[in-house]
Design a protein around this motif. Structure first.
Motif, PDB file in Angstrom:
ATOM      1  N   GLY A 114       0.826  -1.199   0.000  1.00 54.75           N
ATOM      2  CA  GLY A 114       0.000   0.000   0.000  1.00 54.75           C
ATOM      3  C   GLY A 114       0.861   1.250   0.000  1.00 54.75           C
ATOM      4  O   GLY A 114       1.994   1.242   0.485  1.00 54.75           O
ATOM      5  N   GLN A 115       0.333   2.335  -0.543  1.00 54.07           N
ATOM      6  CA  GLN A 115       1.076   3.592  -0.578  1.00 54.07           C
ATOM      7  C   GLN A 115       1.481   3.988   0.836  1.00 54.07           C
ATOM      8  O   GLN A 115       0.863   3.556   1.825  1.00 54.07           O
ATOM      9  CB  GLN A 115       0.228   4.699  -1.212  1.00 54.07           C
ATOM     10  CG  GLN A 115      -0.904   5.185  -0.334  1.00 54.07           C
ATOM     11  CD  GLN A 115      -1.748   6.250  -1.013  1.00 54.07           C
ATOM     12  OE1 GLN A 115      -2.450   5.970  -1.970  1.00 54.07           O
ATOM     13  NE2 GLN A 115      -1.691   7.466  -0.501  1.00 54.07           N
ATOM     14  N   PRO A 116       2.516   4.792   1.003  1.00 58.78           N
ATOM     15  CA  PRO A 116       3.019   5.119   2.333  1.00 58.78           C
ATOM     16  C   PRO A 116       1.998   5.854   3.212  1.00 58.78           C
ATOM     17  O   PRO A 116       1.519   6.933   2.858  1.00 58.78           O
ATOM     18  CB  PRO A 116       4.223   6.010   2.043  1.00 58.78           C
ATOM     19  CG  PRO A 116       4.677   5.590   0.681  1.00 58.78           C
ATOM     20  CD  PRO A 116       3.411   5.298  -0.064  1.00 58.78           C
ATOM     21  N   VAL A 117       1.698   5.229   4.344  1.00 60.19           N
ATOM     22  CA  VAL A 117       0.842   5.848   5.360  1.00 60.19           C
ATOM     23  C   VAL A 117       1.461   5.677   6.749  1.00 60.19           C
ATOM     24  O   VAL A 117       0.810   5.946   7.757  1.00 60.19           O
ATOM     25  CB  VAL A 117      -0.588   5.258   5.344  1.00 60.19           C
ATOM     26  CG1 VAL A 117      -1.324   5.636   4.068  1.00 60.19           C
ATOM     27  CG2 VAL A 117      -0.565   3.744   5.540  1.00 60.19           C
ATOM     28  N   GLY A 118       2.713   5.225   6.799  1.00 60.73           N
ATOM     29  CA  GLY A 118       3.401   5.055   8.066  1.00 60.73           C
ATOM     30  C   GLY A 118       3.344   3.657   8.640  1.00 60.73           C
ATOM     31  O   GLY A 118       3.884   3.407   9.726  1.00 60.73           O
ATOM     32  N   LEU A 119       2.721   2.713   7.931  1.00 53.87           N
ATOM     33  CA  LEU A 119       2.540   1.374   8.495  1.00 53.87           C
ATOM     34  C   LEU A 119       3.848   0.625   8.721  1.00 53.87           C
ATOM     35  O   LEU A 119       4.097   0.134   9.828  1.00 53.87           O
ATOM     36  CB  LEU A 119       1.579   0.557   7.623  1.00 53.87           C
ATOM     37  CG  LEU A 119       1.186  -0.807   8.175  1.00 53.87           C
ATOM     38  CD1 LEU A 119      -0.256  -1.145   7.847  1.00 53.87           C
ATOM     39  CD2 LEU A 119       2.090  -1.902   7.614  1.00 53.87           C
ATOM     40  N   PRO A 120       4.740   0.474   7.717  1.00 54.47           N
ATOM     41  CA  PRO A 120       5.957  -0.311   7.985  1.00 54.47           C
ATOM     42  C   PRO A 120       6.848   0.330   9.034  1.00 54.47           C
ATOM     43  O   PRO A 120       7.425  -0.358   9.886  1.00 54.47           O
ATOM     44  CB  PRO A 120       6.644  -0.399   6.619  1.00 54.47           C
ATOM     45  CG  PRO A 120       6.103   0.734   5.827  1.00 54.47           C
ATOM     46  CD  PRO A 120       4.691   0.914   6.311  1.00 54.47           C
ATOM     47  N   GLU A 121       6.956   1.664   9.005  1.00 53.24           N
ATOM     48  CA  GLU A 121       7.784   2.347   9.995  1.00 53.24           C
ATOM     49  C   GLU A 121       7.216   2.174  11.405  1.00 53.24           C
ATOM     50  O   GLU A 121       7.962   2.017  12.374  1.00 53.24           O
ATOM     51  CB  GLU A 121       7.888   3.837   9.663  1.00 53.24           C
ATOM     52  CG  GLU A 121       8.637   4.150   8.389  1.00 53.24           C
ATOM     53  CD  GLU A 121       7.774   4.071   7.143  1.00 53.24           C
ATOM     54  OE1 GLU A 121       8.298   4.312   6.052  1.00 53.24           O
ATOM     55  OE2 GLU A 121       6.562   3.769   7.253  1.00 53.24           O
ATOM     56  N   SER A 122       5.896   2.212  11.532  1.00 49.68           N
ATOM     57  CA  SER A 122       5.293   2.068  12.860  1.00 49.68           C
ATOM     58  C   SER A 122       5.481   0.658  13.401  1.00 49.68           C
ATOM     59  O   SER A 122       5.658   0.470  14.613  1.00 49.68           O
ATOM     60  CB  SER A 122       3.804   2.428  12.818  1.00 49.68           C
ATOM     61  OG  SER A 122       3.036   1.461  12.123  1.00 49.68           O
ATOM     62  N   ILE A 123       5.472  -0.348  12.533  1.00 49.59           N
ATOM     63  CA  ILE A 123       5.687  -1.725  12.982  1.00 49.59           C
ATOM     64  C   ILE A 123       7.116  -1.904  13.476  1.00 49.59           C
ATOM     65  O   ILE A 123       7.351  -2.485  14.548  1.00 49.59           O
ATOM     66  CB  ILE A 123       5.359  -2.720  11.848  1.00 49.59           C
ATOM     67  CG1 ILE A 123       3.850  -2.708  11.541  1.00 49.59           C
ATOM     68  CG2 ILE A 123       5.811  -4.134  12.225  1.00 49.59           C
ATOM     69  CD1 ILE A 123       3.463  -3.516  10.321  1.00 49.59           C
ATOM     70  N   THR A 124       8.096  -1.408  12.705  1.00 54.21           N
ATOM     71  CA  THR A 124       9.485  -1.568  13.140  1.00 54.21           C
ATOM     72  C   THR A 124       9.744  -0.786  14.418  1.00 54.21           C
ATOM     73  O   THR A 124      10.432  -1.263  15.330  1.00 54.21           O
ATOM     74  CB  THR A 124      10.468  -1.114  12.047  1.00 54.21           C
ATOM     75  OG1 THR A 124      10.255   0.263  11.737  1.00 54.21           O
ATOM     76  CG2 THR A 124      10.316  -1.935  10.782  1.00 54.21           C
TER      77      THR A 124
END
Length: 548
Positions: free
Chosen positions: A398-408
């Motif tokens: 999905g387009q960037p909405v902060g999901l991968p950064e928030s998981i890490t």
């Protein structure tokens, strides 16, 4: 997790990368400069040599126990599912490595919205700018074999490479381009890619871009880094795509990883790109990033990426074999350029290494990370704590909405403190969405003036126009409507009248900004002799001159 400092409001344009937003590069770093003036003899002498950084003091001993890491791992399922529920992102894959073991490897959701095709550990995702630390690993392998050196001038291997300043052309090195300190403007070349130009054209036309002070100005440039990767491959007598496979993917058994879009495209188990409209996610776009493959064109799986994490955390070793020279790899982990100065007396600086964002925490531990994102539908993140031999990678469709950064961030926070100290998705999401919005035009072209001046007859504007950087433009009238053609594929854009000799058109591609202005300058003979395309004029190169 990288320090997510606020954006520098003085940046010349939005920090959106076509190879990705490079979100950690865009959020943890801004547009900074120092006082070294390379237009003078003294200034040039100060940067004529580029000694690689001194190895920093030894890292502190590990502070995390396996039990603490396993506690954080045990909570990952809930963290991922909660983030997906809150954002709606269709698919996610996550891998965690600790002490050379894969502790977590799982997929969630679907590869394409509206289907039941599930995401797994072997689903292929486009990596966007997480391609950059992969690329620096590949070049580190070539450096270790003495094929190239990080401080070798690029012109040693790419004789036709030229920048606007001949002196800089002769001195810019692989390390300069991998650390974004060449002086090229932010995202130089990305708009050419949006218009359909290939890698060769784009790299050749970087010579027209104005330069900031050499080695004294940070600006994130996908095609600068791409040139360095291509030069290393040329030194090895091969292509970038083959060098990547020969030096990294094949030795690690990364069987589903490639630096070629064609390999991603033909994969049966691949994640489609998704963009969000309201609360709905749709697979609407295809993103071929071959032009900037070293910077943003790789694709991989969570399983393959954990093999690369093991190599990174193992100082170039993988399953007992020294695949990449440890010293050459370590250079990628060191600060090469100040990318974000501290914003308060107690703040910490952010740095860029070689393909990595580099920072240090309060315990002096090295932190490495990088985000990747396509506005057309992908977001990825990788984060490492080398002294703890701990790393996590998150891939999404999905387009960037902060999901991968928030998981890490949540995972590393939990490992170190027992739980998240803040709601990372709430904190990071708005920052990333603001970055995606980019620099808006001062004119709202969706709302014409109350009393707009009339346009001239279409014949005043039609004709052909030339531009050394962007190539030819053709303006024609069809059915009473003006259209503009740009790029090698003659992309056609409708021009809608706004006011007087100014029109608007809807931008497309990775760097689209909605409606943008097109302003004609009409001469005394009643015909336009110039036309300025606003969104193409970020560095003063967006004016076309009539040549018919």
């Amino acid at each position: 997790m990288e320090d997510m400092s606020r954006l520098d409001s003085a940046c010349p344009r939005s920090l959106r990368a076509a190879a990705g937003l490079g979100l950690v590069a865009a959020l943890a770093v801004g547009c900074t400069g120092s006082g070294v003036d390379t237009t003078t003899a003294a200034g040039r002498a100060a940067v004529a040599t580029s000694p690689l950084p001194t190895v920093p003091p030894a890292q502190p001993p590990p502070q995390l126990t396996r039990a603490e890491v396993e506690t954080a791992v045990s909570k990952l399922d809930d963290v991922v599912r909660d983030a997906m529920r809150r954002t709606g992102v269709p698919g996610v894959a996550v891998g965690v490595v600790h002490d050379d073991e894969v502790l977590y490897l799982k997929g969630f959701g679907v590869r394409k919205a509206g289907t039941k095709d599930g995401v797994g550990a072997d689903t292929v995702f486009q990596l966007a700018s997480v391609s950059k630390p992969l690329a620096s690993t590949v070049v580190a392998a070539a450096v270790g074999e003495k094929t190239v050196g990080w401080d070798d001038p690029v012109v040693d291997y790419s004789s036709g490479f030229t920048l606007k300043d001949p002196w800089v052309t002769r001195h810019v090195t692989l390390a300069d381009l991998f650390s974004h300190r060449s002086g090229l403007p932010d995202h130089a070349g990305d708009l050419l890619e949006d218009l359909g130009y290939d890698r060769s054209y784009i790299l050749d036309h970087l010579r027209y871009q104005p330069l900031a002070p050499f080695r004294a100005h940070y600006a994130y440039t996908n095609f600068g880094l791409t040139e360095a990767g291509v030069a290393a491959a040329r030194a090895a007598g091969t292509s970038w795509e083959k060098l990547s496979a020969d030096k990294l993917y094949r030795p690690l058994g990364m069987e589903s990883t490639s630096s070629s879009f064609a390999d991603y495209e033909k994969a049966d188990n691949k994640a489609a790109l998704h963009v969000q409209t309201g609360d709905t996610w749709r697979a609407e776009h295809v993103r071929d990033a071959d032009a900037q493959s070293p910077a943003g064109g790789a694709s991989s799986t969570a399983r393959d990426m954990t093999k690369w994490l093991r190599l990174q955390l193992g100082n170039g070793k993988f399953e007992g074999r020294q695949v990449v020279d440890a010293d050459a790899l370590e250079q990628t982990h060191l600060p090469h350029m100040l990318s974000e100065p501290p914003h308060s007396p107690v703040g910490r600086s952010g740095f860029y290494g070689l393909g990595w964002n580099v920072s240090y925490d309060d315990q002096g531990r090295l932190k490495l990370g990088h985000s990747g994102g396509f506005a057309l539908g992908a977001a990825t993140h990788v984060a490492l704590l080398p002294s703890e031999k701990l790393g996590i990678v998150v891939l999404t469709n999905g387009q960037p909405v902060g999901l991968p950064e928030s998981i890490t961030a949540t995972f590393l926070d939990t490992a170190q403190t027992g739980g998240p100290t803040v709601d990372w998705l709430t904190f990071l999401g708005p920052i990333i969405k603001q970055t995606l919005a980019g620099e808006q035009s001062p004119v709202d072209y969706s709302k014409p003036p109350a009393s707009p001046a009339p346009a001239k007859a279409n014949s005043a504007y039609t004709g052909t126009y030339a531009n050394d950087y962007y190539g030819p433009m053709t303006v024609s009238a069809q059915g009473g409507e003006l259209t503009m053609q740009l790029g090698p594929k003659k992309q056609r854009f409708s021009l809608r009248h706004h006011d007087g000799d100014t029109f608007s058109y809807r931008t497309t591609g990775e760097n689209a900004v909605g409606l943008s202005g097109v302003t004609f300058t009409v001469g005394s003979d009643g015909r336009a002799d110039k036309v300025r395309v606003e969104n193409l004029d970020t560095t003063g190169l967006g004016t076309f001159t009539r040549n018919d």
